[in-house]
Design a protein around this motif. Sequence first.
Motif, PDB file in Angstrom:
ATOM      1  N   LEU A 136       3.232   5.903  -2.882  1.00 46.78           N
ATOM      2  CA  LEU A 136       4.435   6.580  -3.367  1.00 46.78           C
ATOM      3  C   LEU A 136       4.412   6.717  -4.892  1.00 46.78           C
ATOM      4  O   LEU A 136       4.759   7.769  -5.440  1.00 46.78           O
ATOM      5  CB  LEU A 136       5.681   5.815  -2.918  1.00 46.78           C
ATOM      6  CG  LEU A 136       7.018   6.395  -3.339  1.00 46.78           C
ATOM      7  CD1 LEU A 136       7.219   7.771  -2.702  1.00 46.78           C
ATOM      8  CD2 LEU A 136       8.144   5.469  -2.980  1.00 46.78           C
ATOM      9  N   LEU A 137       3.974   5.678  -5.544  1.00 48.71           N
ATOM     10  CA  LEU A 137       3.892   5.703  -7.002  1.00 48.71           C
ATOM     11  C   LEU A 137       2.879   6.738  -7.469  1.00 48.71           C
ATOM     12  O   LEU A 137       3.148   7.522  -8.383  1.00 48.71           O
ATOM     13  CB  LEU A 137       3.524   4.314  -7.536  1.00 48.71           C
ATOM     14  CG  LEU A 137       3.446   4.170  -9.041  1.00 48.71           C
ATOM     15  CD1 LEU A 137       4.807   4.467  -9.674  1.00 48.71           C
ATOM     16  CD2 LEU A 137       2.981   2.790  -9.422  1.00 48.71           C
ATOM     17  N   SER A 138       1.703   6.775  -6.849  1.00 52.01           N
ATOM     18  CA  SER A 138       0.688   7.746  -7.250  1.00 52.01           C
ATOM     19  C   SER A 138       1.144   9.171  -6.949  1.00 52.01           C
ATOM     20  O   SER A 138       0.872  10.097  -7.708  1.00 52.01           O
ATOM     21  CB  SER A 138      -0.645   7.457  -6.555  1.00 52.01           C
ATOM     22  OG  SER A 138      -0.512   7.655  -5.166  1.00 52.01           O
ATOM     23  N   LEU A 139       1.877   9.360  -5.865  1.00 49.73           N
ATOM     24  CA  LEU A 139       2.399  10.683  -5.531  1.00 49.73           C
ATOM     25  C   LEU A 139       3.436  11.128  -6.568  1.00 49.73           C
ATOM     26  O   LEU A 139       3.415  12.272  -7.023  1.00 49.73           O
ATOM     27  CB  LEU A 139       3.034  10.668  -4.139  1.00 49.73           C
ATOM     28  CG  LEU A 139       3.671  11.971  -3.673  1.00 49.73           C
ATOM     29  CD1 LEU A 139       2.600  13.048  -3.516  1.00 49.73           C
ATOM     30  CD2 LEU A 139       4.412  11.763  -2.374  1.00 49.73           C
ATOM     31  N   SER A 140       4.305  10.233  -6.954  1.00 54.46           N
ATOM     32  CA  SER A 140       5.328  10.594  -7.928  1.00 54.46           C
ATOM     33  C   SER A 140       4.713  10.851  -9.305  1.00 54.46           C
ATOM     34  O   SER A 140       5.133  11.759 -10.023  1.00 54.46           O
ATOM     35  CB  SER A 140       6.412   9.526  -8.010  1.00 54.46           C
ATOM     36  OG  SER A 140       5.861   8.318  -8.462  1.00 54.46           O
ATOM     37  N   LEU A 141       3.705  10.071  -9.678  1.00 59.20           N
ATOM     38  CA  LEU A 141       3.050  10.298 -10.958  1.00 59.20           C
ATOM     39  C   LEU A 141       2.261  11.599 -10.955  1.00 59.20           C
ATOM     40  O   LEU A 141       2.209  12.301 -11.957  1.00 59.20           O
ATOM     41  CB  LEU A 141       2.137   9.123 -11.308  1.00 59.20           C
ATOM     42  CG  LEU A 141       2.847   7.833 -11.720  1.00 59.20           C
ATOM     43  CD1 LEU A 141       1.838   6.730 -11.969  1.00 59.20           C
ATOM     44  CD2 LEU A 141       3.702   8.052 -12.943  1.00 59.20           C
TER      45      LEU A 141
ATOM     46  N   ILE B 120       0.847  -1.200   0.000  1.00 59.25           N
ATOM     47  CA  ILE B 120       0.000   0.000   0.000  1.00 59.25           C
ATOM     48  C   ILE B 120       0.885   1.253   0.000  1.00 59.25           C
ATOM     49  O   ILE B 120       0.610   2.231  -0.694  1.00 59.25           O
ATOM     50  CB  ILE B 120      -0.971  -0.020   1.196  1.00 59.25           C
ATOM     51  CG1 ILE B 120      -1.975  -1.152   1.012  1.00 59.25           C
ATOM     52  CG2 ILE B 120      -1.692   1.313   1.339  1.00 59.25           C
ATOM     53  CD1 ILE B 120      -2.871  -1.387   2.201  1.00 59.25           C
ATOM     54  N   GLU B 121       1.959   1.218   0.765  1.00 59.24           N
ATOM     55  CA  GLU B 121       2.875   2.360   0.804  1.00 59.24           C
ATOM     56  C   GLU B 121       3.537   2.574  -0.561  1.00 59.24           C
ATOM     57  O   GLU B 121       3.720   3.717  -0.991  1.00 59.24           O
ATOM     58  CB  GLU B 121       3.953   2.145   1.867  1.00 59.24           C
ATOM     59  CG  GLU B 121       3.440   2.250   3.289  1.00 59.24           C
ATOM     60  CD  GLU B 121       4.512   1.929   4.313  1.00 59.24           C
ATOM     61  OE1 GLU B 121       5.693   1.771   3.918  1.00 59.24           O
ATOM     62  OE2 GLU B 121       4.173   1.835   5.498  1.00 59.24           O
ATOM     63  N   LEU B 122       3.872   1.497  -1.227  1.00 59.83           N
ATOM     64  CA  LEU B 122       4.473   1.611  -2.553  1.00 59.83           C
ATOM     65  C   LEU B 122       3.490   2.202  -3.559  1.00 59.83           C
ATOM     66  O   LEU B 122       3.864   3.021  -4.400  1.00 59.83           O
ATOM     67  CB  LEU B 122       4.969   0.250  -3.037  1.00 59.83           C
ATOM     68  CG  LEU B 122       6.242  -0.268  -2.376  1.00 59.83           C
ATOM     69  CD1 LEU B 122       6.546  -1.677  -2.863  1.00 59.83           C
ATOM     70  CD2 LEU B 122       7.411   0.641  -2.667  1.00 59.83           C
TER      71      LEU B 122
END
Length: 125
Positions: free
Chosen positions: A10-15, A5-7
């Motif tokens: 993080l992925l959605s935040l970076s995108l 879930i954390e990954l």
Amino acid sequence: MLRAIELVRLLSLSLSSLRPWLPLQIIALVLLLVCILPYLFFVLRPYMRLHVAQVKRVAGLLSHAPTEVDVHGHAKRVIRRIEKAEERAKRRAKRTSDVPAARGGGGAAAGTAPLLTAGPSAMQV
């Protein structure tokens, strides 16, 4: 499961941080294609002319061949013969341009005398 879930977060935040750059990337892609496609067209056009000429040449050769002839084998042999002749011509041209360098240059600096001399001393025996 918590790590996954954390990954994802993080992925959605970076995108989401890259979204403002999307229009600029699309514009850059379009400009790249607008520049590269004409370049490739003009670079490859002479080769396409040569290809068309070669195809016409082979078609002309094959139109004169009787039906009993192995057309595929005949075409391969003719094209290979042409390619070998072109390679030999290139090698000959390279050899003739490399002759002075291969023999060390020659000339007065190498201590060689001229083969033919002109003037009164050349006429004496």
